[in-house]
Design a protein around this motif. Sequence first.
Motif, short mmCIF file in Angstrom:
data_model
loop_
_atom_site.label_atom_id
_atom_site.label_comp_id
_atom_site.label_asym_id
_atom_site.label_seq_id
_atom_site.Cartn_x
_atom_site.Cartn_y
_atom_site.Cartn_z
N GLU A 113 4.58 1.23 -5.37
CA GLU A 113 3.40 1.87 -4.71
C GLU A 113 3.56 3.45 -4.35
O GLU A 113 4.81 3.60 -4.00
N ARG A 124 10.05 -1.22 -5.39
CA ARG A 124 8.49 -0.96 -5.05
C ARG A 124 7.91 0.32 -6.17
O ARG A 124 8.79 1.08 -6.41
N GLY A 133 0.78 -1.06 -0.04
CA GLY A 133 0.00 0.00 0.10
C GLY A 133 0.96 1.33 -0.06
O GLY A 133 2.15 1.43 0.23
N ALA A 134 -0.04 2.33 -0.12
CA ALA A 134 0.80 3.62 -0.24
C ALA A 134 1.13 4.17 1.08
O ALA A 134 0.64 3.84 2.07
N TRP A 192 6.62 6.99 -8.56
CA TRP A 192 5.90 6.90 -7.46
C TRP A 192 6.12 7.82 -6.13
O TRP A 192 5.16 7.65 -5.24
#
Length: 265
Positions: A165, A163, A137-138, A194
Amino acid sequence: MHSVYSGRGSSTATRSGGDAGTPAKVAPQWQEAAVVEVIDEAPDAVTLRLQLAEDSGFLAGQYYNVRLGVPGRPPPVQRAYSVGSSPLPDPSVIDLGVRAVPGGLVSPRLVRDLSAGQHLCVRGPYGRFTWSDDDPGAVLLVGAGSGLVPLMSMLRYAVVSGRTEPVWLVCSATTFDHAFYRDELARLAASEPWLGVTHCVTRDSTEPRATYHRRIDREVLAEVLGGALPARAYLCGPPAMVDAVAAALGEFGVDLGAVFTEKYD
Ligand SMILES: Cc1cc2nc3c(=O)[nH]c(=O)nc-3n(C[C@H](O)[C@H](O)[C@H](O)COP(=O)(O)OP(=O)(O)OC[C@H]3O[C@@H](n4cnc5c(N)ncnc54)[C@H](O)[C@@H]3O)c2cc1C
């Protein structure tokens, strides 16, 4: 999934929440780490790059204790310093980010007196203020002053482990030139779609490289997040900042069980 941790420790940090990581069998021991490089970060701060003789890995966000003899103050004095480097690719090399606290016993000596080739007595890793790539998740990272150090370990780890996210990083410093890692953060913000990096400076109302010229507050966070809610948040820095940001996130509807804090000035 990379395994980067096989150690254990108790933390003296003020903190909440978190995942203890892998339970341990062997407590860390004091060791003489070689100083391989001293990197200027700010007028009052350096990164100490250390080569550990013994390493059991660490998790992004953890810290090491440093023990230093101070003239007129036996026994040696001990302080905690977070690791700013990524556990990967090589956890036997750790970067400790240290800001000299005026009048402090240990930090001014670490910033002023060490050079490559010297040795420093360290023990670790410790701490439950950690983020691994098990956590989806963020993510919101909020740091002030040297509170950016463990967040940088998380960010560098995110880059190394691929990653993608969303990560929002909000950092605060007195002036832009006092902000840790400012050049690397600019490069990462440009190269990693991101990642969003927001700088706040508190003592320079005209600095063009900062988005906000005040402390991190509710409005700053609301604008940075733009209505999105992070799955996890990591807050590190002075207690007043950490408490204010945690309260604001709670008001936004962020699950406070997913808000992790480490407090130090
Ligand atoms: C988990 C954790 C991680 C940390 N990570 C980092 C990090 O990554 N980077 C970093 O820079 N710091 C970090 N810290 C903070 C660090 O451990 C030290 O607290 C900090 O460097 C100050 O230590 P010092 O010995 O220089 O100052 P101290 O000697 O502890 O003094 C601190 C302040 O108190 C004042 N003071 C001391 N004695 C007195 C007295 N008798 N009367 C009045 N005032 C006094 C000093 O003037 C100074 O302003 C971390 C702390 C924790 C708990």
